[in-house]
Design a protein around this motif. Sequence first.
Motif, mmCIF file in Angstrom:
data_model
loop_
_atom_site.group_PDB
_atom_site.id
_atom_site.type_symbol
_atom_site.label_atom_id
_atom_site.label_comp_id
_atom_site.label_asym_id
_atom_site.label_seq_id
_atom_site.Cartn_x
_atom_site.Cartn_y
_atom_site.Cartn_z
ATOM 1 N N ASN A 1 2.903 45.999 43.816
ATOM 2 C CA ASN A 1 2.454 46.363 45.055
ATOM 3 C C ASN A 1 3.493 46.050 46.146
ATOM 4 N N ASN A 2 4.293 45.338 46.018
ATOM 5 C CA ASN A 2 5.356 44.685 47.169
ATOM 6 C C ASN A 2 6.624 44.956 46.888
ATOM 7 N N ALA A 3 7.165 45.263 45.558
ATOM 8 C CA ALA A 3 8.459 45.612 45.450
ATOM 9 C C ALA A 3 8.773 46.833 44.347
ATOM 10 N N LYS A 4 9.891 47.595 44.816
ATOM 11 C CA LYS A 4 10.003 48.606 43.782
ATOM 12 C C LYS A 4 10.866 48.088 42.595
ATOM 13 N N ILE A 5 10.084 48.410 41.314
ATOM 14 C CA ILE A 5 10.865 47.928 40.059
ATOM 15 C C ILE A 5 11.346 48.967 39.397
ATOM 16 N N THR A 6 12.748 48.790 38.901
ATOM 17 C CA THR A 6 13.486 49.757 38.260
ATOM 18 C C THR A 6 13.898 49.134 36.988
ATOM 19 N N LEU A 7 14.004 50.121 35.932
ATOM 20 C CA LEU A 7 14.745 49.820 34.674
ATOM 21 C C LEU A 7 15.683 50.539 34.122
ATOM 22 N N LYS A 8 16.427 49.898 34.031
ATOM 23 C CA LYS A 8 17.796 50.592 33.212
ATOM 24 C C LYS A 8 17.741 50.125 31.654
ATOM 25 N N ALA A 9 17.417 51.036 30.808
ATOM 26 C CA ALA A 9 17.306 50.417 29.390
ATOM 27 C C ALA A 9 18.345 51.292 28.515
ATOM 28 N N ALA A 10 19.252 50.375 27.751
ATOM 29 C CA ALA A 10 20.184 51.170 26.716
ATOM 30 C C ALA A 10 19.905 50.705 25.543
ATOM 31 N N LEU A 11 19.850 51.619 24.299
ATOM 32 C CA LEU A 11 19.752 51.400 23.015
ATOM 33 C C LEU A 11 21.088 51.503 22.529
ATOM 34 N N VAL A 12 21.721 50.274 21.681
ATOM 35 C CA VAL A 12 23.011 50.267 21.217
ATOM 36 C C VAL A 12 22.675 50.198 19.905
ATOM 37 N N SER A 13 23.978 50.692 19.053
ATOM 38 C CA SER A 13 23.901 50.594 17.828
ATOM 39 C C SER A 13 24.564 49.565 16.976
#
Length: 143
Positions: free
Chosen positions: A131-143
Amino acid sequence: MQRTASARWHGGIKDGQGTISTQTGVLKDAPYGFASRFEGGPGTNPEELIGAAHAGCFTMAFSLFLTNAGFKADSIETRSTVTLDKVGEGFSITACDLDMTAKIPGIDQANFEKLATAAKENCPLSKLFANNAKITLKAALVS
């Protein structure tokens, strides 16, 4: 479950110095101060510690979601960047950016993204900041 940590401070805001310790002893009298928080000086700061905690919390939550879906990661690595901005008369954590790379045998991209998003939304620290901060996610699947 309860865990404790403590902080000690001596002096004024700019000329003072403090230490931070944790119940487990992983941090014992770790130095912090104005320079380490706002000027890139030596020592730790609360935002760095929050970032470490958020990265650890999210990574464990993602492992839980993977396990519950029948997957087991070979590796998960997460970096959290915490942004502290001046807001009005004081400061506020305005963003927590998670950057995760994982190697997970047998998972497809759609499941990977679904489970990573669920972990981001449900880890206890993400919930704390939601409720107080913008939470972002960058997720990378590697082989």
